[in-house]
Design a protein around this motif. Sequence first.
Motif, PDB file in Angstrom:
ATOM      1  N   UNK A  90      44.408  -9.354  53.626  1.00 10.28           N
ATOM      2  CA  UNK A  90      44.399  -7.942  53.998  1.00 10.28           C
ATOM      3  C   UNK A  90      44.954  -7.621  55.366  1.00 10.28           C
ATOM      4  N   UNK A  91      45.617  -8.601  56.013  1.00  9.65           N
ATOM      5  CA  UNK A  91      46.177  -8.264  57.316  1.00  9.65           C
ATOM      6  C   UNK A  91      47.551  -7.630  57.127  1.00  9.65           C
ATOM      7  N   UNK A  99      40.282 -10.357  46.594  1.00  8.46           N
ATOM      8  CA  UNK A  99      39.637 -10.654  47.867  1.00  8.46           C
ATOM      9  C   UNK A  99      40.099  -9.698  48.975  1.00  8.46           C
ATOM     10  N   UNK A 100      40.538 -10.229  50.111  1.00  7.17           N
ATOM     11  CA  UNK A 100      40.891  -9.330  51.229  1.00  7.17           C
ATOM     12  C   UNK A 100      42.114  -8.496  50.904  1.00  7.17           C
ATOM     13  N   UNK A 101      42.853  -8.919  49.906  1.00  6.36           N
ATOM     14  CA  UNK A 101      44.022  -8.138  49.475  1.00  6.36           C
ATOM     15  C   UNK A 101      43.633  -6.744  49.021  1.00  6.36           C
ATOM     16  N   UNK A 102      42.359  -6.576  48.631  1.00  6.97           N
ATOM     17  CA  UNK A 102      41.893  -5.245  48.213  1.00  6.97           C
ATOM     18  C   UNK A 102      41.979  -4.232  49.365  1.00  6.97           C
ATOM     19  N   UNK A 154      45.179  -1.366  58.550  1.00  4.75           N
ATOM     20  CA  UNK A 154      45.411  -2.813  58.472  1.00  4.75           C
ATOM     21  C   UNK A 154      45.978  -3.257  59.816  1.00  4.75           C
ATOM     22  N   UNK A 155      45.581  -4.448  60.251  1.00  2.92           N
ATOM     23  CA  UNK A 155      46.141  -4.918  61.530  1.00  2.92           C
ATOM     24  C   UNK A 155      46.523  -6.391  61.484  1.00  2.92           C
ATOM     25  N   UNK A 156      47.184  -6.823  62.537  1.00  2.00           N
ATOM     26  CA  UNK A 156      47.652  -8.208  62.601  1.00  2.00           C
ATOM     27  C   UNK A 156      46.475  -9.143  62.859  1.00  2.00           C
ATOM     28  N   UNK A 157      46.637 -10.402  62.440  1.00  2.00           N
ATOM     29  CA  UNK A 157      45.612 -11.387  62.788  1.00  2.00           C
ATOM     30  C   UNK A 157      46.223 -12.386  63.769  1.00  2.00           C
ATOM     31  N   UNK A 158      45.494 -12.669  64.836  1.00  4.06           N
ATOM     32  CA  UNK A 158      45.983 -13.590  65.863  1.00  4.06           C
ATOM     33  C   UNK A 158      45.324 -14.962  65.768  1.00  4.06           C
ATOM     34  N   UNK A 164      48.886  -5.535  69.723  1.00  7.18           N
ATOM     35  CA  UNK A 164      50.019  -6.116  68.992  1.00  7.18           C
ATOM     36  C   UNK A 164      50.335  -5.296  67.741  1.00  7.18           C
ATOM     37  N   UNK A 165      49.297  -4.825  67.079  1.00  8.77           N
ATOM     38  CA  UNK A 165      49.508  -4.019  65.863  1.00  8.77           C
ATOM     39  C   UNK A 165      50.252  -2.736  66.196  1.00  8.77           C
ATOM     40  N   UNK A 166      49.821  -2.086  67.285  1.00  8.27           N
ATOM     41  CA  UNK A 166      50.493  -0.849  67.702  1.00  8.27           C
ATOM     42  C   UNK A 166      51.959  -1.118  68.009  1.00  8.27           C
ATOM     43  N   UNK A 167      52.214  -2.245  68.717  1.00 13.13           N
ATOM     44  CA  UNK A 167      53.597  -2.575  69.070  1.00 13.13           C
ATOM     45  C   UNK A 167      54.442  -2.818  67.820  1.00 13.13           C
ATOM     46  N   UNK A 168      53.859  -3.560  66.865  1.00 17.04           N
ATOM     47  CA  UNK A 168      54.618  -3.873  65.662  1.00 17.04           C
ATOM     48  C   UNK A 168      54.888  -2.601  64.846  1.00 17.04           C
TER      49      UNK A 168
END
Lengths: 102, 168
Positions: B28-29, B56-59, B70-74, B96-100
């Motif tokens: 889900x990221x 799973x998290x894909x939901x 949704x956001x990035x995972x570090x 990072x999510x905002x930047x992307x």
Amino acid sequence: MTTATYTHVAMDKDGYLLNPTEWTMDLGEAIADDLNIQLTPDHWRLINFAREDFASKGQSPGLRRIAQQTGVAIKQIYLLFPKGPGKLIAKIAGVPKPKSCL
Amino acid sequence: MNVLEKEVNQEETQKHTMTKLAIICSKGSLDMAYPGLILANAARMCGVEATLFFTFWGLDIVNKKKIDHLHLTFVGNPSVPVPAMIAGLPGMEGIATTMMKREMEKLDIPSIREMLEILDDAGAEMYGCQMAMDMFKLEKDDLVPQVKEIITAMDFMDLAADAQIIFI
């Protein structure tokens, strides 16, 4: 079957015209015919846009760009080219396969 | 190219043509959401049938409440260009999510919500996983309307019987 009208033009192995300047409306019709597509003015609107955009930008427009610029909804584009508008529009318009993923 | 060559080419093309693609989205990221959606869209643009199965998290990708967040995972991602100690600090993923997202906007990449609308318009079919729905206590109404049905893993097997399957 109008295959004979374009046996003289060079195409790549996927069926895209190698030299877009060799394109004519008749050739577009013949390619569409081979792909079992009966062209209507709605089809031509998209094909013509792809040609114009390629001429001015130097690259084939992706489907999202075609939809945005022509104002034709994605859903409608799929009704016109149900077997894959991303490829078919470019093939009939005689422009290369779009590089855009969208 | 003469007619004969053309026929041979057509035969070759047919031999290698994919007709159906089924993608299992289990993460889900943001960075795991896009690949599946982009691939499914590419399939439809090529005239290939596309089925997406969210589990799973894909939901989260199709969850009304989460789709726009949704956001990035570090953590645990060795590709992150900053040391793990710093990457793990609170707020880093948000920055990072905002930047992307800003970069993606510049390239006119649609949001996840818009991607799902495009896929629906393009005729891709989307399904939620029954077991994961039960686990996360979700109802069909909690998901975006583009999700057609909630199905079991065995239903998915039937749907994907003649498809190439990608697991993300």
